[in-house]
Write a protein that holds these residues in place. Sequence first.
Motif, mmCIF file in Angstrom:
data_model
loop_
_atom_site.group_PDB
_atom_site.id
_atom_site.type_symbol
_atom_site.label_atom_id
_atom_site.label_comp_id
_atom_site.label_asym_id
_atom_site.label_seq_id
_atom_site.Cartn_x
_atom_site.Cartn_y
_atom_site.Cartn_z
ATOM 1 N N SER A 26 -58.436 28.404 62.901
ATOM 2 C CA SER A 26 -58.389 29.630 63.700
ATOM 3 C C SER A 26 -58.955 30.745 62.831
ATOM 4 O O SER A 26 -58.305 31.196 61.886
ATOM 5 C CB SER A 26 -56.942 29.936 64.098
ATOM 6 N N ILE A 27 -60.178 31.164 63.154
ATOM 7 C CA ILE A 27 -60.847 32.165 62.317
ATOM 8 C C ILE A 27 -61.244 33.385 63.134
ATOM 9 O O ILE A 27 -61.486 33.294 64.338
ATOM 10 C CB ILE A 27 -62.083 31.575 61.609
ATOM 11 N N GLY A 61 -64.804 37.533 68.184
ATOM 12 C CA GLY A 61 -63.414 37.564 67.732
ATOM 13 C C GLY A 61 -62.941 36.216 67.242
ATOM 14 O O GLY A 61 -63.590 35.552 66.456
ATOM 15 N N ILE A 62 -61.783 35.817 67.754
ATOM 16 C CA ILE A 62 -61.144 34.579 67.312
ATOM 17 C C ILE A 62 -61.956 33.375 67.778
ATOM 18 O O ILE A 62 -62.356 33.276 68.929
ATOM 19 C CB ILE A 62 -59.705 34.476 67.862
ATOM 20 N N GLN A 63 -62.203 32.481 66.841
ATOM 21 C CA GLN A 63 -62.932 31.247 67.127
ATOM 22 C C GLN A 63 -62.042 30.092 66.682
ATOM 23 O O GLN A 63 -61.489 30.114 65.583
ATOM 24 C CB GLN A 63 -64.249 31.246 66.347
ATOM 25 N N ARG A 64 -61.874 29.120 67.554
ATOM 26 C CA ARG A 64 -61.094 27.938 67.213
ATOM 27 C C ARG A 64 -62.077 26.791 66.986
ATOM 28 O O ARG A 64 -62.885 26.485 67.857
ATOM 29 C CB ARG A 64 -60.131 27.586 68.331
ATOM 30 N N CYS A 113 -57.421 27.612 53.785
ATOM 31 C CA CYS A 113 -56.946 28.981 53.984
ATOM 32 C C CYS A 113 -55.729 28.941 54.913
ATOM 33 O O CYS A 113 -55.843 28.588 56.079
ATOM 34 C CB CYS A 113 -58.070 29.830 54.589
ATOM 35 N N HIS A 114 -54.569 29.277 54.358
ATOM 36 C CA HIS A 114 -53.328 29.256 55.127
ATOM 37 C C HIS A 114 -52.695 30.634 55.020
ATOM 38 O O HIS A 114 -52.285 31.056 53.943
ATOM 39 C CB HIS A 114 -52.387 28.190 54.580
ATOM 40 N N LYS A 116 -51.841 31.723 60.812
ATOM 41 C CA LYS A 116 -52.819 30.707 61.237
ATOM 42 C C LYS A 116 -53.421 30.033 60.011
ATOM 43 O O LYS A 116 -53.298 30.511 58.890
ATOM 44 C CB LYS A 116 -53.950 31.340 62.067
ATOM 45 N N ILE A 117 -54.093 28.903 60.241
ATOM 46 C CA ILE A 117 -54.766 28.186 59.161
ATOM 47 C C ILE A 117 -56.242 28.002 59.493
ATOM 48 O O ILE A 117 -56.636 28.011 60.669
ATOM 49 C CB ILE A 117 -54.130 26.807 58.880
#
Length: 176
Positions: free
Chosen positions: A163-164, A60-63, A128-129, A110-111
């Motif tokens: 934050s992807i 899922g979300i990876q910082r 990417c914003h 998120k960016i």
Amino acid sequence: MLGIIATEKTSPLPSLKSFRDDYDSVAKTCVAVGYVKDNCKNIREKRNGIIAFEARGKGGIQRVSQGNTVTFVEVDLNLGGGYNAIKGVFVAPRAGVYVFGWKIFTDTNKIAYTSLLVNGKRKAYNPCHNNGHGLDGTCSEMAVVRMAAGDKAWIDSFYSTASINAKYCSFSGFIL
């Protein structure tokens, strides 16, 4: 007059044809049973000069903190063996012109500002914003770069913490 008698010389070493036949048989068996399948393919692909990879993120979300590498651990293709999924780094097996592309998927509001680095130098940017509006955002970029054998290429976060949504992100490349 002396008579010449023809004798057949036999070598204790296997013939070249026999060696090739044995090698092909082992390679086919290796591929058929799936044992070190990629290594068998890589031998053949290196002979043919094919270099290409495709990898995706996982989970899922990876910082990813600024200056750190974005890792793409699900490898779908690694012809030529240049991509290292653990490090998230591609190492050029030989000199040439390479094409790289990557896609980043961010969550709402998120960016994820990412870039392609070759030997630590930024070659392309993918800011990417996601401004929200209830939608997630996808951004992609492509770069064409000249690389020497052994040069390294990877994707990193160049501004703030990215934050992807990793499972929708990918990194790929090939030699022209």
